[in-house]
Design an enzyme around this catalytic site. Structure first.
Site, PDB file in Angstrom:
ATOM      1  N   GLY A   1       0.815  -1.360  -0.085  1.00  0.00           N
ATOM      2  CA  GLY A   1       0.131  -0.074   0.000  1.00  0.00           C
ATOM      3  C   GLY A   1       0.758   1.194  -0.200  1.00  0.00           C
TER       4      GLY A   1
ATOM      5  N   GLY B   1       6.555  -5.945  -4.046  1.00  0.00           N
ATOM      6  CA  GLY B   1       6.268  -6.213  -5.308  1.00  0.00           C
ATOM      7  C   GLY B   1       6.149  -4.612  -6.020  1.00  0.00           C
TER       8      GLY B   1
ATOM      9  CE1 TYR C   1      10.755   7.822  -3.348  1.00  0.00           C
ATOM     10  CE2 TYR C   1      12.244   9.236  -4.207  1.00  0.00           C
ATOM     11  CZ  TYR C   1      12.156   8.339  -3.506  1.00  0.00           C
ATOM     12  OH  TYR C   1      13.020   7.859  -2.576  1.00  0.00           O
TER      13      TYR C   1
END
Length: 538
Positions: A105, A174, A474
């Site tokens: 997340g 991941g 980012y």
């Protein structure tokens, strides 16, 4: 306008005339499809389940995307095996459900768990097996694992093996590996993605492929081309790297009054040229300090020179004295420790504390934030740096930070086309711009986001140009987005794609068109297919 040769491919395939609004109804059909398989019903969550909010919120790492207005998934599936993941993908494709894949997340724009169209989250939290082979100096790592879990499992087996991934232990492998993944050993060993030797992936047709069966083009694309574009990576095989039994760390804080501006300016010239065993980054932030006795608060800027050296203090000090004597590093500033203890140090944990804190998937703090990135080819003059500092004295900058991470060393040696990540020779350092806040509300968010956008605009003369490069991990939707409803053209996607991937973008589009022509795996910044296709439910 001239674009690459394959952009002339244009095929229109109409699979269904169903409207987008009908897609929301497909989730019942999707659940029914799963129930006809061996999918464990306890791993399927809908808003009717009492545990749905906690499952959804557990891996939300940016509070901007945890509001009542944030779009929620119709279904969350937490598969426990590769075959269950396979079934989820097949059922989603059959029923026209849009899929978002979540590891831990940490997507900066929430793309792993938010979508503007009705969607399903495939949460990989149960796929966390890590098998370390010390003799082969390799490891297989399932994609739901975190970097912290990986470091812990390596340290269980060896004191002299490590891996060059990031400093935040709760980040999932991941997404981290899919975007390149860098850490404090990048000047010695390159990126995480530079050290991947195999992978297992489910493609849009539900096939499970390894490096041999997927082919070298697809294997190239998934190592730095960004997540959720080409398939769902189930596991990575990584090459472990040698680390010494003793490393040295230090953090030296320098304020404006202690010559921070001149030291940051000088750092730009020396940090990318240090010995590859030495990494010194700079974290710049605002410091509120009170004068002794008078109680008056004074604001200044502090530059934290945060470093690891792959060796002992006795080797480090002469290197620093020769290359960066201005910093004034002393023996008492340095701490020798093991590599795994340095992982704890950079993560903000006590180095003598229990290592099992690395197994936690919960961040030390979760806040609202917005981030951007830049690459620097030429040193920024002192006047330019002083202009940056002025932004830090504004109200919105109370919890802002700029992180300067040096390149050079191994990063200069790897070709810009070796993997999709293109930022190699010629880059002195990368900048991460960050702003945090803790108050709820759209107006508060807009003020802080406006602040970082103004800082980003100010930086334009000092950073890379044509394109102004950015780092996909980012994630920044300000630089361009795809159409989530309907077709995204090559020209539209290239606006953001060339910033992340430069000349590698065309090859990524070529691979995407070949392996996922219907654009099943997609998000606001996924690689587009050149084939115009209408998926079921659109």
């Amino acid at each position: 306008m001239k674009i690459s040769w394959f952009s002339f491919i244009f095929v229109l395939v109409v699979l269904s005339s169903a409207s987008w609004s009908a897609l929301a109804d497909n989730h019942e059909e999707f659940i029914q499809c799963l129930s006809h398989s061996n999918q464990t019903s306890s791993n399927i969550y809908t808003p009717n389940n009492s545990s749905f909010p906690s499952i959804l919120q557990f891996s939300i790492q940016n509070l901007r995307f945890n509001t009542t207005e944030t779009p929620k998934p119709l279904v969350i599936v937490t598969p426990v095996s590769e075959s269950e993941v396979q079934r989820v993908i097949l059922c989603a494709k059959k029923t026209g459900m849009h899929v978002r894949i979540r590891g831990a997340g940490h997507d900066y724009e929430g793309l792993s768990y938010v979508s503007e169209v009705p969607f399903v989250i495939v949460d990989l939290i149960n796929l966390r097996t890590i098998n370390v082979d010390v003799n082969d100096k390799s490891a297989w790592v399932e994609a739901g694992s975190t970097i912290g879990e990986l470091y812990y499992r390596i340290a269980e087996k060896s004191k002299t093996l490590g891996f060059p991934a990031g400093v935040c232990p709760t980040v999932g492998v991941g997404g981290h590996f899919s975007g390149g993944g860098y850490g404090v050993m990048l000047r010695k060993y390159g990126l995480a993605a530079d050290n991947i030797v195999d992978a297992r992936l489910i493609d849009a047709n539900g096939r499970i492929l390894d490096r041999t069966s997927m082919g070298e083009d697809l294997f190239w694309a998934i190592r730095g081309g960004g997540g959720n574009s080409f398939g769902l990576v189930l596991a990575w095989k990584i090459k472990l790297v040698d680390v010494p039994e003793i490393v040295t760390v230090f953090t030296l804080d320098k304020t404006l009054e202690q010559n921070a501006t001149k030291l940051v300016h000088r750092w730009q010239y020396v940090a990318p040229r240090f010995h590859e065993d030495l990494f010194i980054r700079i974290l710049v932030s605002r410091l509120n300090s009170s004068n002794q006795g008078d109680g008056n608060n004074q604001q200044t800027i502090v530059a934290s020179f945060n470093s690891i050296f792959l060796g002992g203090i006795d080797r480090l000090l002469p290197i620093m004295q020769e290359n960066f004597p201005e910093l004034g590093l002393r023996r008492e500033d340095c701490i020798e420790m093991s590599w795994i203890e340095s992982i704890m140090y950079f993560a903000g944990f006590p180095t003598d504390g229990p290592l099992d804190v690395l197994l936690s998937r919960v961040q030390l703090s979760t806040r609202y934030f917005k981030a951007k990135s830049d690459y620097v080819y030429q040193p920024i003059p002192e006047g330019g740096l002083e202009g940056i500092w002025r932004f830090f004295f504004e109200d919105e900058a109370q919890s802002s930070q700029v992180i300067l991470s040096p390149y050079g060393g191994r990063m200069d040696e790897i070709s810009a086309s070796a993997i999709p990540f293109p930022h190699r020779a010629g880059n002195l350092y990368k900048i991460q711009h960050l702003v945090y806040w803790d108050e709820e509300g759209e107006e508060v968010a807009e003020r802080h986001i406006s602040w970082i956008r103004r800082l980003y605009s100010y930086m334009a003369p000092f950073v890379s140009k044509l394109p102004r490069a950015a780092y996909i991990n980012y994630r920044d939707l300000d630089i361009g987005v795809n159409n989530i409803k309907g077709y995204t053209s090559y020209v539209q996607a290239k606006v953001w794609g060339i910033k992340y991937f430069k000349n590698n973008f065309d090859r990524l589009v070529h691979v995407k068109t070949k392996v996922d022509p219907s654009n099943f795996f997609r998000n606001e910044q996924s690689i587009p297919s050149l084939i115009q296709w209408k998926n079921k439910g659109e």
